[in-house]
Scaffold this active site. Structure first.
Site, mmCIF file in Angstrom:
data_model
loop_
_atom_site.group_PDB
_atom_site.id
_atom_site.type_symbol
_atom_site.label_atom_id
_atom_site.label_comp_id
_atom_site.label_asym_id
_atom_site.label_seq_id
_atom_site.Cartn_x
_atom_site.Cartn_y
_atom_site.Cartn_z
ATOM 1 N N GLU A 168 32.375 41.786 47.970
ATOM 2 C CA GLU A 168 31.519 41.328 46.865
ATOM 3 C C GLU A 168 30.637 40.134 47.211
ATOM 4 O OE1 GLU A 168 33.894 40.747 43.344
ATOM 5 O OE2 GLU A 168 34.425 42.860 43.212
ATOM 6 N N GLU A 203 38.030 48.900 44.559
ATOM 7 C CA GLU A 203 38.780 48.187 43.514
ATOM 8 C C GLU A 203 38.463 48.786 42.154
ATOM 9 O OE1 GLU A 203 38.309 43.909 43.213
ATOM 10 O OE2 GLU A 203 38.470 43.669 45.392
HETATM 11 C C1 FCB Z 1 37.223 41.231 41.950
HETATM 12 C C2 FCB Z 1 37.791 40.525 43.168
HETATM 13 C C3 FCB Z 1 39.303 40.563 43.232
HETATM 14 C C4 FCB Z 1 39.930 40.350 41.868
HETATM 15 C C5 FCB Z 1 39.316 41.295 40.856
HETATM 16 C C6 FCB Z 1 39.933 41.199 39.490
HETATM 17 O O1 FCB Z 1 35.948 40.749 41.688
HETATM 18 O O2 FCB Z 1 37.302 41.127 44.335
HETATM 19 O O3 FCB Z 1 39.723 39.598 44.152
HETATM 20 O O4 FCB Z 1 39.792 39.039 41.492
HETATM 21 O O5 FCB Z 1 37.938 41.053 40.779
#
Ligand code: FCB
Length: 446
Positions: free
Chosen positions: A165, A354
């Protein structure tokens, strides 16, 4: 009927080093920007720190057993750079290397494919002292670190992610200052964006030069449709601006080898770009990781404000997570279809690196954690993903954030994202009902 995914679809869970490891002073680890940030009063909710976190550094065997119990094919984790290079440069620290080597061996012994993220926001403090991501030299240091890791683990780790990110790290860490290193540059942080992207390109080159030919190399980017708070022309242009600053600014250089022309028109200082940089940034990738949680709602600020947009509340009818984030699974379908349409052939195969939700979980009297809201969230997002795949988007895998409840950055330990509950006082792990649900879903794929 459980949802069906392709036979070779990669199921996984994700974590990051700083959020779970603890052991911040052990075995020669150097300080990272998060150690310093957590020590500054008022930065982290309730004054929480990651000193112990989930104590994963000592309990990794137990945690790998939990991963194995899920029946997932893969585990995404990150390397704490300052465990390897305590000052961010030079000779690697053997004990730090040994930890990740043991972790990888443990995963492989249990048939779990490691997916390694080189950088999940924990820059060695020494590099921050030299200017951090505002300093072009940090990109060189990152490529050197990538090379070290490839030489150590390249024979055993098939999937490599450079950054996690770049947008969040830029905005939260350098524009708004709510994350480490706590800079408040507002719109003046283009150099950070550029050096992060440049370091990605240089790291990909270093990985390619040191990994076996079949290694898979990618990046994990946050993605979120930008939605205007109202239908007004001002809010609609604020949403277009967010889309430009988030998705297009960070991904067009990677995928198309250019920055959007509109950035210059905004008056941003683009002087960090040097000849040849964009070719370095646009390295061919084997996969593109997407972290998705929810669409971003945005509104215009009054004329003359220093920044022309601000975050807005999502419409009240959406259910919210413990983070206050609206639950909008269709946002995932929408963004995947949009990416395919805009980048076409230039879009590598995708992996959802994620996706998950924070729920106020607690152990019940019987010692169980019943979390129907998480099951619902995951179920709906997998359906949204399946819909996009049916619409022709090439997605190869899905990783739940997160294996364990963990240190959620500035929010500390309150939000619980895990499939496994962690009692921080005793470090006892308890698989939640969603853990069993995910295990059964994977098993049902055959
Ligand atoms: C993302 C991050 C991860 C975690 C999630 C909830 O942005 O990559 O580390 O904090 O959010």
């Amino acid at each position: 009927m459980p949802l069906r995914f392709p036979k070779d679809f990669l199921w996984g869970v994700a974590t990051s080093a700083y959020q779970i490891e603890g052991a911040l002073h052990e075995h020669g680890r150097g300080p990272s920007i998060w150690d310093n940030f957590c020590r500054q009063g008022g930065r982290i909710a309730r004054g929480d720190t990651a000193e112990t976190a989930c104590d994963h550094y000592h309990r990794y065997r137990e945690d790998v057993a939990l991963i194995a119990g899920l029946g997932v094919g893969a585990y995404r984790f990150s390397i704490g750079w300052s465990r390897i290079q305590p000052d961010g440069t030079g000779v690697p620290n053997r004990q730090g290397l040994a930890f990740y080597s043991r972790l990888v061996d443990e995963l492989l012994a249990r048939g779990i494919t490691p997916m390694l993220t080189l950088y999940h926001w924990d820059l060695p403090q020494a590099l921050q002292d030299a200017g951090g991501w505002l300093n072009r030299d940090t990109a060189e240091r990152f490529a050197e670190f990538a090379q070290l890791m490839a030489r150590l683990l390249g024979d055993r780790v098939p999937h490599w992610i450079t950054h996690n990110e770049t947008f969040e790290h830029t905005v939260l860490g350098h524009a708004l200052g709510t994350h480490a290193p706590g800079l408040t540059l507002g719109l003046d942080c283009f150099a950070v964006v550029h050096h992060l992207l440049l370091s990605h390109g240089q790291a990909v080159q270093a990985l390619r030069a040191n990994l076996p030919a079949q290694a898979q190399v990618g990046i994990a980017q946050s993605m979120a449709p930008a939605r205007p708070a109202t239908d007004s022309a001002e809010d609609r242009s604020a949403a277009a601006l967010l889309h430009l600053l988030h998705e297009r600014q960070h991904n067009e250089p990677l995928l198309l080898g250019r920055y959007p022309d509109e950035l210059a028109a905004l008056g941003l200082d683009l002087s960090a770009i040097r000849p040849g940089d964009l070719a370095t940034i646009a390295q061919p990738l084997d996969f593109f990781g997407i972290n998705y949680y929810n669409p971003n709602h945005v509104q215009a600020t009054p004329p003359g404000s220093p920044v022309p947009l601000r975050e807005a509340e999502a419409p009240a009818h959406y259910e919210r997570t413990e983070m206050g984030w609206p639950i909008i699974p269709q946002g995932l379908t929408e963004l995947l279809l949009d990416l395919r349409q805009r980048y076409g052939e230039k879009l590598p195969p995708l992996v959802i690196t994620e996706n998950g939700t924070a729920v106020p979980d607690a152990l019940d009297a019987g010692g169980c954690v019943d979390d129907p809201r998480r099951i619902d969230y995951l179920d709906q997002h997998l359906l949204a993903l399946r819909t996009a795949m049916d619409g022709g988007v090439d997605v190869r895998g899905y990783f739940v954030w997160s294996l364990l409840d963990n240190f959620e950055w500035a929010e500390g330990y309150r939000p619980r994202f895990g499939l496994v509950h962690v009692d921080y006082a005793t470090q006892r792990r308890t698989p939640k009902r969603s853990y069993h649900w995910y295990r059964d879903l994977i098993a049902a794929q055959g």
